[in-house]
Motif scaffolding. Structure first.
Motif, mmCIF file in Angstrom:
data_model
loop_
_atom_site.group_PDB
_atom_site.id
_atom_site.type_symbol
_atom_site.label_atom_id
_atom_site.label_comp_id
_atom_site.label_asym_id
_atom_site.label_seq_id
_atom_site.Cartn_x
_atom_site.Cartn_y
_atom_site.Cartn_z
ATOM 1 N N GLY A 31 8.145 17.944 -28.242
ATOM 2 C CA GLY A 31 8.630 17.473 -29.865
ATOM 3 C C GLY A 31 9.711 17.596 -30.079
ATOM 4 O O GLY A 31 10.172 17.634 -29.234
ATOM 5 N N ARG A 32 10.087 18.391 -31.281
ATOM 6 C CA ARG A 32 11.379 18.608 -31.670
ATOM 7 C C ARG A 32 11.671 20.115 -32.011
ATOM 8 O O ARG A 32 12.834 20.534 -31.518
ATOM 9 C CB ARG A 32 11.413 18.652 -33.512
ATOM 10 C CG ARG A 32 11.882 16.923 -33.761
ATOM 11 C CD ARG A 32 12.509 16.463 -35.125
ATOM 12 N NE ARG A 32 11.763 17.942 -35.816
ATOM 13 C CZ ARG A 32 10.294 18.723 -36.586
ATOM 14 N NH1 ARG A 32 9.942 16.953 -36.739
ATOM 15 N NH2 ARG A 32 10.732 19.624 -37.433
ATOM 16 N N SER A 33 10.347 21.116 -31.995
ATOM 17 C CA SER A 33 10.967 22.578 -31.524
ATOM 18 C C SER A 33 11.425 22.444 -30.339
ATOM 19 O O SER A 33 10.979 22.222 -28.627
ATOM 20 C CB SER A 33 9.795 23.107 -31.587
ATOM 21 O OG SER A 33 9.347 24.470 -31.239
ATOM 22 N N SER A 34 12.184 23.039 -29.819
ATOM 23 C CA SER A 34 13.168 23.658 -28.778
ATOM 24 C C SER A 34 11.818 24.374 -27.647
ATOM 25 O O SER A 34 12.915 24.193 -26.321
ATOM 26 C CB SER A 34 13.983 25.214 -29.228
ATOM 27 O OG SER A 34 13.616 25.907 -29.510
ATOM 28 N N ASP A 35 10.696 24.667 -27.711
ATOM 29 C CA ASP A 35 10.014 25.333 -27.032
ATOM 30 C C ASP A 35 9.119 24.455 -25.998
ATOM 31 O O ASP A 35 8.169 25.067 -25.346
ATOM 32 C CB ASP A 35 9.328 26.658 -27.559
ATOM 33 C CG ASP A 35 8.656 26.248 -28.539
ATOM 34 O OD1 ASP A 35 8.257 25.225 -29.026
ATOM 35 O OD2 ASP A 35 7.142 26.987 -29.227
ATOM 36 N N ASN A 36 9.204 23.200 -26.255
ATOM 37 C CA ASN A 36 8.448 21.766 -25.582
ATOM 38 C C ASN A 36 9.281 21.704 -24.740
ATOM 39 O O ASN A 36 10.050 21.795 -24.172
ATOM 40 C CB ASN A 36 8.606 21.058 -26.242
ATOM 41 C CG ASN A 36 7.418 20.908 -27.869
ATOM 42 O OD1 ASN A 36 7.297 20.778 -27.789
ATOM 43 N ND2 ASN A 36 8.138 20.917 -29.079
ATOM 44 N N LEU A 40 12.638 16.705 -28.743
ATOM 45 C CA LEU A 40 13.286 15.134 -29.505
ATOM 46 C C LEU A 40 14.464 15.726 -30.596
ATOM 47 O O LEU A 40 13.526 15.926 -32.240
ATOM 48 C CB LEU A 40 12.252 14.762 -29.670
ATOM 49 C CG LEU A 40 10.717 14.156 -29.151
ATOM 50 C CD1 LEU A 40 9.796 13.650 -29.404
ATOM 51 C CD2 LEU A 40 11.664 13.449 -27.600
ATOM 52 N N LYS A 41 15.471 16.291 -30.285
ATOM 53 C CA LYS A 41 16.211 16.677 -30.901
ATOM 54 C C LYS A 41 16.240 15.501 -32.217
ATOM 55 O O LYS A 41 16.801 13.764 -31.888
ATOM 56 C CB LYS A 41 18.111 17.378 -30.500
ATOM 57 C CG LYS A 41 17.220 17.813 -29.589
ATOM 58 C CD LYS A 41 18.811 18.323 -29.617
ATOM 59 C CE LYS A 41 18.540 19.737 -28.184
ATOM 60 N NZ LYS A 41 19.443 20.768 -27.599
#
Length: 123
Positions: A31-36, A40-41
């Motif tokens: 996903g987009r969140s940095s904790d994934n 997906l930036k």
């Protein structure tokens, strides 16, 4: 996860065939969140916590985590956990990758709904 059932797979770029991530753990979140695990930036069609690939009893599954735009396997939107087989194409908000297994184990469609493990929610 029991060692006798553990397997390794890869998610690869469909254009370059370069490995994006080695799937050698119980759960890989996307996903987009940095904790994934796979971030997906700059992909506004992907949700912050979009999907997860996980292993259960030696088989790999993908599950959409309630994303707005859905998760697709081989062009079909998925609803609930779906078993992955070698060369499946995964589409997530503009991100496309291919699942590559170390072997050809296939999950029968009759078992897909029955094997949703109780995985802890991500953050």
């Amino acid at each position: 996860m029991h060692a006798e059932n553990a397997r390794i797979a890869r998610l690869v770029n469909v254009d370059t065939h370069e490995e994006i991530m080695r799937v050698d753990r119980e759960v890989v979140r996307i996903g987009r969140s940095s904790d994934n695990d796979i971030v997906l930036k700059n992909m506004p069609l992907a949700s912050r916590r979009h999907a997860q690939v996980y292993q259960h009893r030696g088989f790999f599954f993908i599950e959409d985590l309630g994303s707005t735009n859905g998760t697709y396997v081989n062009g079909r939107r998925i609803h609930g956990p779906v078993g992955l087989t070698n060369s499946d194409k995964i589409f997530i908000g503009g991100f496309v990758c291919e699942y590559q297994a170390e072997d050809d184990r296939v999950v029968s469609h009759q078992r897909i709904r029955a094997v949703r493990p109780n995985l802890q929610s991500h953050g």
